[in-house]
Write an enzyme that holds these catalytic residues in place. Structure first.
Site, PDB file in Angstrom:
ATOM      1  N   ASP A  23      14.077  -8.733  34.896  1.00  0.00           N
ATOM      2  CA  ASP A  23      13.385  -7.530  35.324  1.00  0.00           C
ATOM      3  C   ASP A  23      13.672  -7.328  36.812  1.00  0.00           C
ATOM      4  O   ASP A  23      14.175  -8.230  37.490  1.00  0.00           O
ATOM      5  CB  ASP A  23      11.888  -7.689  35.068  1.00  0.00           C
ATOM      6  CG  ASP A  23      11.100  -6.462  35.467  1.00  0.00           C
ATOM      7  OD1 ASP A  23      11.616  -5.350  35.283  1.00  0.00           O
ATOM      8  OD2 ASP A  23       9.983  -6.624  35.979  1.00  0.00           O
ATOM      9  N   ASP A  45       7.583  -7.098  30.066  1.00  0.00           N
ATOM     10  CA  ASP A  45       8.675  -8.053  29.891  1.00  0.00           C
ATOM     11  C   ASP A  45       8.397  -9.070  28.791  1.00  0.00           C
ATOM     12  O   ASP A  45       9.239  -9.921  28.506  1.00  0.00           O
ATOM     13  CB  ASP A  45       8.934  -8.814  31.207  1.00  0.00           C
ATOM     14  CG  ASP A  45       9.250  -7.892  32.357  1.00  0.00           C
ATOM     15  OD1 ASP A  45      10.046  -6.960  32.149  1.00  0.00           O
ATOM     16  OD2 ASP A  45       8.704  -8.085  33.455  1.00  0.00           O
TER      17      ASP A  45
END
Length: 1495
Positions: A674, A1120
């Site tokens: 991320d 995530d």
């Protein structure tokens, strides 16, 4: 075991003596059957109780196996294991009660017994009833035992489409499928085959099965039926497998009905309570659940099967304790580890502080939290676990939401409230929720107590952004949406109080099977408890996926190969036994008769096969799995204890949240990361700006010149401004001077920043707040991001807006307050109120936002800020020169990785605005509202005048560029998957050095259709291939493999791929995913922008599917979680976005830079240690076991063992266990500093070089070579050797002691050679194991043990007498030398002729030990002028309309109040170059000027 060939063990051995030993060492008959039922006088009662017991044993094992399989693997799992378990269950059931009733356990079996005349027909219906009753009882027992496990692993949402599934007792069925018709034919066929088979086995006209082996024959029959038909019928063959589960099957909830203040009504539906339970086991269920889980391991099931074989006297050649002692030890150690893992673990079901918490303790903490519940018109303090669906509860500021609530009213106007949803979606920005108007006025408890509305809504689901329902109250109905809901896990912010109606609770649910009457009313039919949480937080916690390493999968394959090798050896020795008995053994029938039941040489060979399976079983090491787990546990503690991965600022250590994936950390090839919060700190800072063609923000030295990098003078002094934020820092004083000198352009610039936003301001009535919380009146306000100073604080929807408004504030343009129609700004100390006419809200398509204001002078002006690619096209032509200069500044800012915005304004005529405003009002009520508004916004945002641009820095985490560079040198590819905008992601990629100006091309894929995306990917591949052909002078060779290794992956030059979310959606389609993957894998860096959490997981799954490479996903937010769970290894960053990513991860720490140490040090060492451990483990077990195979050819294939049975038992758990564990835990090839300095050392793990099938065969070849020498050298010596007194040296026990001693010494020397890093523990374990061997050896042959246990330790003084002979020690020494010298010579030659990189590093370390470490020089690479947008703005649509409506305004804010002012290193860029051809081939074609290719 046959006694007839024992005299041929060694030459010269007396036959009678050895025969006595063989008979003395025979295994006694196995465990006796329970005879309690025999005390019952009535025979029929005895038989029925025996049927009940045996059927219960059968079903509890078979149903439990299936239930455990569904619970922990989410699929049908390992069917072979399940089938074998069922077959063993049949055999055990018959053995348990077969002596009383025949243990039929099944109506088909009972029918077969009647047809063959085994018992009268009148007993048949009685037995069927008893068997069915036992089926229901056992099904219920399994359901109760597995209830918690099913709830924990599947969240109660395991829904199937029909009754063919095994373990269907836990399934949620659609109502149409709850029937017995589905799959009935399969049941009939399977049962019929069983009936015919049993009749054939029991028919006396056929050759009967040997006595005592009938259960084995029936079990094999059941196993064959299961394997042939199990995929269709789920191998039920018993009422419990199809009828019993229906008691516990429940129908999926179709809708939810909740009535306020009516607990009795709501309890009829038995909705979920609010009690949570995250633990996997409890005291009652731990033993059965854990045992079923452990027996999913093939090795454990195999050894249980061996244990059962050893209880059969006809084939047992070893005592039962030789198997049960290691098996019990392994199961016990694993059970203790599993219990510890379950007790000490983070709780994923409630917002708790990061770190390691006790599951049971955390459950109690959450369940015992206090909440105010309205009961009987009075607010009472209740524990969370006592909250029920339909209750009305009161929340206060900064409290967690206890359950999923329908917002009824709040302290804010119009029923508004503000929440923070970091635990749900990872976003720290505030969100607004609003009660429906009809309930917003219910502000006191008396009104709420009379509220009796009923909500009919959707059933529990995991959709965080959607909710649909209807409120029925006072004969009216009101639609409900997600904007009316407060979800569990949210935190109430900036709102004094609110009331909510509980719609979904968080814990265990009791469902009802419902039916409809003719009038359509729904009534309870039958209760059926269903496992599962109802709240959306719990629904989104995700199923825990069972992750296995590649070594685990390889080990299971190797164990199956070893088992096949074991069967082959058993067949060879069994054939030898049959031939020997037929040719030689017949001559000794007089004094060595066959055992009872053996009538032929062929059957003797059959029994000998099973005997050798028992003897040679140690080639499948029973202690392998538990040793692996112990080593992994040690590696996990090393990660937890690593001080270099400890973040002192946050007081957060690294944490290994799993113990099963450590060695796979040393094999990672792809990292999916991320961006926000992982690579960056998610902290926005106003860094630079361009105003009227002048750039501000560069650091100036004392003379006003641009300072060199690393030189930073004092920041600008804002003490003149009493409202300035003391945390804001700016380094260019010229901008402040321009403000003070009255530069109109600069004033207009900051005036725009102070007006064009959706920030809310608040007053603070108390002193300066403490860090992390803001006292506000009698409330405590804690908002992120939030900027405050003095008595003024800002609540920004996005950190970008907060940074811009704070910058304007510090430079003298202070946003003071707003009402729905006004904005008040203090401009250089003077309060000015502007009339707010319109807010043109931001969205991802417009990429800009505008406000229209009227100044006190009556002048109407539009202020706009947005992306440069959008606004520069909408400027008036007179701005051409200024646009050119500003564009250069934008390029400069973007090159530094800053997030840019362009600012512009336009003056509007009064008449034009009135006309436009009327059209805007009409568009707001039109059908195509969004389209009409977009057209009007586009119309007014034209011909604007350029003011300048802003540049905001999203600060990188410390050490990110260095970490990425080092991981790249380790041949690890890093892909960034972010939900942020393309411009932002690209800028950060340049800052991280993932993208550089030295790259040959950066491909940007932005197609909106399948054809466009396919064409763009094709062009990118063609360009890379053309460049490769030109560099290679036309030489081109295509090479494809199963891992999609194509010519693209060997191209010259460095490329990068940037793809947007809408393009990625097409690229991930089945017919294009391979093209996308090939293109992406050919690039050095891949950046996927604007991707959803699902797309993140799909990208990871795509690489896993085709590349067969180990993947690692790292992130810090709830968005995530899916990516982290999908990857082989998930890493959570404990950052700004909550702890959901940490709770879903396998490893966690606080900073991205720790990833290089996790992989290059801990991961590489774990992989190295595990590989060395496995190689040695298989070697020592083959060296130990294969001696029995060679011995079989010299003992008439009689299944006699070489070693003493106590040595067989202790070899793997005492004599050789600790040294190999020490090597597996502590060994290392190079120090940690060298592991970081030479990233190329990581590549053997990626290529799987240290342990693979080739290395396995080398290990077993060495083990077989050692076993040959271990047997034949002592055999040859003992053939003619004599003692000191002239007596014959050869006897069985002396031979066994010599071979065993040689084996222990050889394997100890071998592990000494394998150990690369010696510690005191290694020395202690190796020499201590040798000492333990000799101590136990002499003790077992001592006079003391013989006096205490004369039947067990008969060979008194044998060890002392044998080891007192010099010949024996010479034999041991010769065996050791011959076994070890070839290994030493081979390793020496390999080290000298073909050293590995680790060998070279060790040698270099020795040579340069006293030399000082050379300092790397920093080389700064300048950027070429590449045009790319640095626009980034993390804003959301919708706040503009909310502000203009005035619904979010406090009553105290509607009027202006007086405001009394208060007094007032650079990182190392140059790293060690790659070795070999990789460094020379990484060039770029000359003449490439435009680095970014938009295809």
């Amino acid at each position: 075991m046959s006694d007839r060939s024992c005299w041929e063990v060694v030459p010269g051995l007396e036959a009678t003596y050895f025969l006595q030993h063989c008979r003395a060492t025979e295994t006694p008959v196995g465990a006796k059957l329970v005879r309690g039922l025999l005390r019952i006088r009535n025979q029929l009662v005895r038989e029925c109780l025996a049927e009940l017991l045996s059927t219960f044993v059968l079903i509890i094992i078979t149903l439990g196996t299936a239930a455990q399989k569904i619970a922990f693997f989410e699929t049908k799992g390992n069917l072979i294991t399940s089938y074998v378990g069922s077959a063993i269950a049949v055999m055990v059931g018959i053995y348990v009660a077969g002596g009383i009733s025949g243990a039929h356990m099944n109506p088909a079996f009972s029918l077969a017994m009647c047809l063959t005349g085994q018992f009268p027909w009148w007993k048949f219906p009685i037995f069927v009833v008893v068997q069915t009753l036992a089926s229901f009882i056992s099904a219920g027992a399994v359901y109760i035992l597995y209830y918690d496990a099913i709830w924990h692993y599947s969240n109660g949402t395991l829904t199937v489409s029909g009754p063919r599934e095994t373990a269907s007792i836990f399934a949620t069925y659609p109502a149409d499928n709850v029937s017995l018709a589905n799959g009935f034919l399969d049941q009939v066929i399977g049962t019929g085959v069983l009936l015919v088979g049993v009749m054939g086995l029991m028919d006396t006209r056929n050759k009967p099965v040997p006595k005592g082996l009938e259960p084995v024959a029936v079990a094999l029959l059941v196993l064959s039926i299961e394997c042939s038909m199990g995929a269709n019928c789920g191998c039920p063959l018993n009422p419990a497998r199809d009828i019993g589960p229906r008691l516990f099957t429940y129908v999926a909830e179709e809708e939810r009905r909740v009535r306020a203040n009516a607990r009795e009504y709501n309890e009829k539906f038995q909705y979920a309570s609010n009690c949570i339970k995250t633990s996997k086991y409890n005291i009652v269920t731990f033993l059965p659940v854990n045992l079923f889980e452990q027996f999913q391991e093939v090795a454990n099931t195999y050894f249980l099967f061996l244990l059962i074989l050893q209880l059969i006297p006809q084939i047992s050649s070893l005592s039962w304790f030789t198997t049960i002692v290691p098996l019990v030890l392994v199961l016990t150690i694993t059970a203790v580890k599993d219990a510890t893992d379950d007790y000490v673990s983070g709780s994923p079901c409630a917002p708790l502080p990061t770190g390691q918490e006790f599951r049971h303790k955390s459950d109690n903490q959450v369940n015992n939290r206090q909440s105010q519940v309205l009961i009987g018109g009075v607010l009472r303090q209740e524990q969370w676990m006592n909250v029920r669906v339909g209750d009305i509860i009161k929340l206060e500021n900064n409290q967690f939401v206890a359950a999923d609530l329908l917002l009824l009213s709040s302290s804010e106007p119009h029923g508004l409230c503000y929440i923070e949803t970091a635990e749900l979606d990872g976003e720290t920005n505030m969100k607004v929720r609003q009660a429906i108007p009809v309930t917003a006025e219910l502000g006191d408890t008396s009104q709420l107590a009379r509220f009796d509305g009923e909500v009919i809504c959707e059933p529990p689901n995991n959709k965080l952004d959607k909710f649909g329902g209807t409120l029925y109250w006072k004969e009216n109905k009101y639609p409900l949406s997600n904007q009316n809901m407060l979800l569990r896990g949210c935190v109430l912010r900036n709102t004094e109080w609110c009331f909510g109606l509980v719609i979904f609770a968080g814990g265990l649910r009791q469902q009802l099977l419902l039916c409809c009457t003719e009038q359509g009313e729904r009534h309870p039919l039958m209760p059926s408890r269903s496992p599962g949480p109802d709240t959306k937080l719990m629904q989104n916690s995700g199923r825990t996926k069972f992750k296995r390493t590649s070594i685990d999968r390889l080990m299971n394959t190797l164990v199956l190969w070893i088992f096949g090798f074991l069967v082959c050896m058993g067949v060879i020795l069994a054939i030898g036994n049959a031939i020997w008995e037929h040719e030689v053994g017949v001559c000794f029938q007089i004094y060595l008769p066959w055992d009872e039941g053996v009538h032929s040489a062929f059957f003797s060979g059959f029994l000998s096969f099973w005997s050798y399976i028992i003897i040679l079983n140690t080639v499948v090491p029973i202690s392998l799995y538990v040793s692996v787990e112990v080593i992994r546990l040690g590696h996990s503690y090393f990660i937890n204890w690593d001080k270099k991965m400890y973040c002192a600022k946050r007081r957060t250590p690294a944490e290994a949240r799993t113990t099963t994936l450590n060695e796979e950390l040393g094999q990672v090839e792809y990292i999916f990361s991320d961006k926000t919060g992982t690579l960056t700190q998610n902290i926005m800072v106003f860094s630079k700006c361009s105003v009227n063609g002048h750039s501000y923000g560069d650091v100036q030295d004392m003379l006003g010149h641009k300072a060199e990098l690393g030189e930073r003078p004092e920041p600008v002094d804002f003490s003149f401004n009493p409202l300035a934020d003391p945390r804001f820092q700016f380094w260019d004083p010229s901008l402040l001077e321009a403000v003070k000198l009255g530069d109109l352009h600069v004033h207009e610039f900051f005036r725009l920043l102070s007006l064009c936003h959706t920030v809310m301001s608040e007053e603070k009535s108390e002193g300066r707040r403490a860090a992390g919380s803001i006292p506000l009146g009698h409330r405590t306000l804690s908002l992120t991001p939030m900027l405050s100073t003095g008595e003024l604080l800002y609540k920004a929807q996005s950190p970008d807006e907060g940074a811009l408004v704070t910058a304007a504030r510090n430079f003298g343009f202070v946003f003071r307050s707003r009402t729905p129609k006004t904005i008040t700004v203090h401009e250089l100390g003077q309060a000015i109120t502007y009339e707010l006419l319109a807010i043109l809200d931001f969205n991802n398509i417009r990429k800009r936002m505008s406000v229209i204001i009227r100044s006190p002078e009556g002048k109407i002006r539009l202020y706009c800020k947005g992306a440069d690619t959008i606004l520069l096209e909408r400027l008036h032509p007179v701005n051409q020169d200024l646009t050119s200069i500003t564009t250069d500044h934008l390029n400069e800012y973007a090159g530094e990785g800053l997030r840019t915005l362009v600012l512009a304004y336009r003056d509007l005529e009064e008449s034009y605005y009135r006309d436009w405003s009327e059209r805007l009002h009409r568009a707001g009520s039109a059908e195509a509202r969004e389209d009409h508004l977009a057209q009007l916004y586009d119309e007014v945002e034209h011909d604007m005048m350029l003011l300048g641009a802003t540049a905001i820095e999203d600060k990188l985490q410390q050490g990110v560029p260095e970490t990425i560079a080092i991981l790249t040198l380790a041949n690890i590819k890093i892909w960034v998957l972010t939900g942020d905008k393309q411009e932002t992601a690209v800028n950060i990629a340049y800052s991280c050095k993932m993208l550089t100006d030295d790259m040959t091309e950066v491909f940007i894929v932005t197609g909106h259709t399948v054809l466009e995306v396919r064409e763009e990917l094709r062009k990118a591949r063609e360009k890379m291939m053309d460049a490769s052909r030109s560099v290679c002078n036309g030489f081109y060779q295509e090479k494809l493999s199963s891992k999609l290794t194509s010519v693209l992956e060997a191209i010259a030059g460095e490329y990068a791929l940037v793809i947007n979310g809408h393009s990625l959606a097409h690229a991930l389609e089945a017919d294009m995913e391979v093209e996308f993957l090939e293109t992406a894998c050919a690039c050095k860096a891949v950046i996927c922008c604007r991707v959803t959490p699902l797309q993140k997981a799909q990208v990871v799954e795509l690489v896993k599917k085709y590349k067969k490479a180990v993947t690692l996903a790292i992130g810090d937010g709830a968005n995530d979680v899916s990516m982290i769970k999908t990857a082989h290894i998930g890493v959570g960053i404990s950052g700004q976005e909550g702890i959901q990513a940490v709770l879903a991860s396998d490893y966690s720490f606080s900073q991205f830079k720790f990833l290089q140490r996790l992989l290059l040090v801990h991961g590489r060492w774990s992989y190295l240690r595990m590989c060395k451990f496995l190689c040695y483990f298989f070697y020592k077990n083959f060296a130990f076991t294969m001696v029995h195979f060679w011995f079989g050819f010299f003992c008439g294939f009689s299944a006699q063992t070489v070693y003493d049975q106590y040595f067989i038992t202790l070899y793997n758990i005492v004599y050789t266990s600790l040294p190999v564990l020490a090597m597996g835990v502590f060994d290392q090839d190079v120090p940690e500093q060298r592991s970081m300095e030479y990233p190329k050392l990581y590549e053997p793990g990626q290529l799987n070089l240290l342990f693979n099938k080739r290395e396995f065969f080398i290990c077993i070849a060495q083990g077989i070579y050692t076993s040959i020498l271990m047997f034949f050298i002592p055999y040859g010596v003992f053939a003619d050797a004599t003692r000191d007194d002239g007596a014959q040296l050869a006897d069985y026990q002396s031979f066994a002691v010599t071979v065993a001693t040689s084996l222990v010494i050889v394997v100890s020397v071998q592990i000494g050679l394998d150990t690369g890093f010696w510690t005191a523990i290694n020395h202690f374990f190796i020499w201590g194991s040798l000492a333990a061997y000799f101590t136990i050896l002499f003790t077992m042959h001592s006079d003391g043990l013989f006096r205490m246990f004369p039947n067990q330790f008969r060979f008194v003084g044998n060890a002392q007498n044998t080891l007192a002979q010099p010949t024996v020690w010479l034999t041991i020494a010769l065996t050791t030398v011959v076994c070890i010298v070839p290994v030493v010579a081979f390793r020496f030659l390999k080290l000298d002729l073909k050293p590995e990189l680790s060998d070279t590093v060790r040698y270099t370390q020795l040579v340069r030990k006293k030399q000082k470490t050379q300092h790397r020089c920093m080389r700064h690479a300048g950027r070429v002028g590449s045009r790319r947008s640095g626009y980034a703005f993390s804003h959301q649509e919708g706040f503009g309309e909310l502000i203009m409506s005035g619904k979010n305004m406090r009553l105290s804010s509607l009027a202006l109040s007086s405001f009394a002012p208060r007094p007032s290193t650079s990182w190392i860029e140059t790293l060690r170059k790659k070795k070999g051809c990789e460094g020379s081939s990484a060039g770029s074609p000359s003449g490439a000027t435009d680095k970014t290719l938009r295809v």
